[in-house]
Structure formats: structure tokens, C-alpha cells
Design a protein around this motif. Structure first.
Motif, PDB file in Angstrom:
ATOM      1  N   ILE A  11       0.868  -1.176   0.000  1.00 47.09           N
ATOM      2  CA  ILE A  11       0.000   0.000   0.000  1.00 47.09           C
ATOM      3  C   ILE A  11       0.904   1.224   0.000  1.00 47.09           C
ATOM      4  O   ILE A  11       1.703   1.410   0.910  1.00 47.09           O
ATOM      5  N   GLY A  12       0.779   2.040  -0.996  1.00 49.41           N
ATOM      6  CA  GLY A  12       1.630   3.221  -1.119  1.00 49.41           C
ATOM      7  C   GLY A  12       1.271   4.321  -0.143  1.00 49.41           C
ATOM      8  O   GLY A  12       0.379   4.178   0.701  1.00 49.41           O
ATOM      9  N   THR A  13       1.949   5.430  -0.251  1.00 47.07           N
ATOM     10  CA  THR A  13       1.684   6.593   0.602  1.00 47.07           C
ATOM     11  C   THR A  13       0.793   7.576  -0.153  1.00 47.07           C
ATOM     12  O   THR A  13       0.612   7.479  -1.366  1.00 47.07           O
ATOM     13  N   GLY A  14       0.231   8.536   0.575  1.00 44.77           N
ATOM     14  CA  GLY A  14      -0.606   9.561  -0.043  1.00 44.77           C
ATOM     15  C   GLY A  14      -2.022   9.116  -0.322  1.00 44.77           C
ATOM     16  O   GLY A  14      -2.781   9.830  -0.984  1.00 44.77           O
ATOM     17  N   ASN A  15      -2.414   7.963   0.177  1.00 49.65           N
ATOM     18  CA  ASN A  15      -3.781   7.472  -0.025  1.00 49.65           C
ATOM     19  C   ASN A  15      -4.737   8.142   0.948  1.00 49.65           C
ATOM     20  O   ASN A  15      -4.352   8.520   2.048  1.00 49.65           O
ATOM     21  N   TRP A  38       5.293  -1.382   7.360  1.00 49.29           N
ATOM     22  CA  TRP A  38       3.886  -0.999   7.324  1.00 49.29           C
ATOM     23  C   TRP A  38       3.845   0.511   7.431  1.00 49.29           C
ATOM     24  O   TRP A  38       4.287   1.088   8.432  1.00 49.29           O
ATOM     25  N   LYS A  39       3.303   1.160   6.410  1.00 53.11           N
ATOM     26  CA  LYS A  39       3.277   2.613   6.342  1.00 53.11           C
ATOM     27  C   LYS A  39       2.055   3.177   7.060  1.00 53.11           C
ATOM     28  O   LYS A  39       1.013   2.546   7.139  1.00 53.11           O
ATOM     29  N   LYS A  40       2.198   4.399   7.538  1.00 61.08           N
ATOM     30  CA  LYS A  40       1.081   5.113   8.148  1.00 61.08           C
ATOM     31  C   LYS A  40       0.042   5.391   7.074  1.00 61.08           C
ATOM     32  O   LYS A  40       0.368   5.799   5.962  1.00 61.08           O
ATOM     33  N   LEU A  57      10.158  -6.308  10.740  1.00 62.61           N
ATOM     34  CA  LEU A  57       8.980  -5.490  10.454  1.00 62.61           C
ATOM     35  C   LEU A  57       9.203  -4.118  11.066  1.00 62.61           C
ATOM     36  O   LEU A  57       9.500  -4.001  12.255  1.00 62.61           O
ATOM     37  N   THR A  58       9.059  -3.081  10.231  1.00 64.11           N
ATOM     38  CA  THR A  58       9.112  -1.705  10.700  1.00 64.11           C
ATOM     39  C   THR A  58       7.719  -1.119  10.590  1.00 64.11           C
ATOM     40  O   THR A  58       7.053  -1.284   9.554  1.00 64.11           O
ATOM     41  N   ILE A  59       7.270  -0.445  11.654  1.00 62.61           N
ATOM     42  CA  ILE A  59       5.974   0.219  11.652  1.00 62.61           C
ATOM     43  C   ILE A  59       6.234   1.719  11.731  1.00 62.61           C
ATOM     44  O   ILE A  59       6.923   2.192  12.639  1.00 62.61           O
ATOM     45  N   GLU A  60       5.695   2.476  10.780  1.00 59.56           N
ATOM     46  CA  GLU A  60       5.939   3.913  10.728  1.00 59.56           C
ATOM     47  C   GLU A  60       5.194   4.672  11.833  1.00 59.56           C
ATOM     48  O   GLU A  60       4.150   4.228  12.312  1.00 59.56           O
ATOM     49  N   GLU A  61       5.750   5.832  12.187  1.00 56.69           N
ATOM     50  CA  GLU A  61       5.132   6.663  13.223  1.00 56.69           C
ATOM     51  C   GLU A  61       3.717   7.049  12.820  1.00 56.69           C
ATOM     52  O   GLU A  61       3.390   7.113  11.640  1.00 56.69           O
TER      53      GLU A  61
END
Length: 188
Positions: A11-15, A38-40, A57-61
């Protein structure tokens, strides 16, 4: 949206997701065996199953993860793994319940196993975890791992905020605990 844990990183960013309350990104299965992030997103991740992390696994702020009663994350159970969850003062990462009216101990929590070293939780919030009746129930349980929790908040845990066994190396810095039924940090 419904995806397995291994595809969440696609899943990209800016959604912008528009959905009713109680909906978001449903993580419907999960064995992570390659490093991913996993992006915010503009909605929460909903976890109603066990997620097995056997890689990094990295989870974004500012990411929000909401757990159902069967939701949990297991890190390093069968392979070396690292979970990196680094938020910030104004954008913490939140691990909480998906229940409409949550109560202490409504979801299990996060389990760190002996193949999990160098896991980091910084500026995270853990709410309503610690499901069950065992003396080890907690928001974070460690069984022989090495991990750090800093600048994080533990609220309304059904058990401990954090529970460690004798083989754990736990660095605990500037964390706060509120209404954890068994106490702040438990030891075996």
C-alpha cells in the motif's frame, strides 16, 4: 481493504481511505518472512488473527493498529526477527483494541520470543492488552528476547504492562503505566 500481513507494505503513501467507523485495513493472515514496512495510512490496521513475524517489520510513526480479541503479534518464534516501532512525541504508534467500548485485557498483546533481539518500541501507546487469566498476561510479553521500550505509555492492561522471563534483556526508559491490573513490570 483486506490484505495478508505480507502484502501490507504494497500500500503506497498519499492514499485517502474513506470508510465508516470500525473499518480500515483488515490484516487477514500473517506470516512475515521477508523484511517489510507498514506505512502510516489515514485509517487503522485491524488485526483479528495472530501475526507471526519471522523477519524484520518496521511500523511507521502515527500508525494505529487495532486488535480484535484473537489478535496478537508474535515476534521471533521460529526465526530471527526484529520489530521496530518508532513513533514521536506528537505522532506515537498506537496498539489498541478494536472494540467499540474496550475494557482492560480485551486483546492478548505482543509476544517477543527468544529469536527476537533488538526489538524497539519508542513513543508507542499500548491500550487494553493483557487478555487471559495467566500470571504472565501483559501488553508485551518476553520469553528470552532482547528489547527496548522507551517514552511509551501502557494503559488499561488486563495484566502487566510488560512481563519478562529470566532470560530476557529489557531496557525500560521513561515509560508510564496507568491502570495495569497486575502492575507495571512483571518478572519470572
Amino acid at each position: 481493504m483486506e490484505l495478508p500481513a505480507t502484502a501490507i507494505n504494497t500500500i503506497g503513501t498519499g492514499n485517502t481511505f474513506t470508510c465508516a467507523s470500525g473499518y480500515g485495513i483488515d490484516v487477514n493472515s500473517g506470516d512475515i518472512s521477508t523484511p517489510i514496512t507498514w506505512k502510516k495510512q489515514t485509517v487503522s490496521y485491524y488485526i483479528n488473527v495472530g501475526i507471526n513475524i519471522n523477519a524484520n517489520l518496521t511500523i511507521e510513526e502515527e500508525t494505529i493498529l487495532k486488535f480484535g480479541s484473537s489478535g496478537t503479534i508474535d515476534v521471533g518464534y521460529s526465526n530471527n526477527a526484529v520489530l521496530t516501532a518508532v513513533g514521536s512525541t506528537i505522532n506515537p504508534i498506537i496498539f489498541t483494541s478494536s472494540a467499540t467500548t474496550p475494557a482492560a485485557g480485551v486483546w492478548e498483546g505482543i509476544n517477543l520470543w527468544d529469536n527476537s533481539d533488538n526489538t524497539i518500541f519508542d513513543y508507542c501507546e499500548f491500550q487494553y492488552a493483557g487478555k487471559g487469566s495467566s500470571a504472565t498476561r501483559a501488553a508485551i510479553k518476553s520469553f528470552g528476547s532482547t528489547f527496548t521500550v522507551s517514552n511509551s505509555k501502557f494503559k488499561f492492561c488486563g495484566g502487566w504492562g510488560v512481563y519478562n522471563d529470566a532470560n530476557t534483556v529489557f531496557t525500560n526508559t521513561s515509560n508510564t503505566f496507568e491502570a495495569c491490573n497486575l502492575g507495571t513490570v512483571g518478572f519470572d
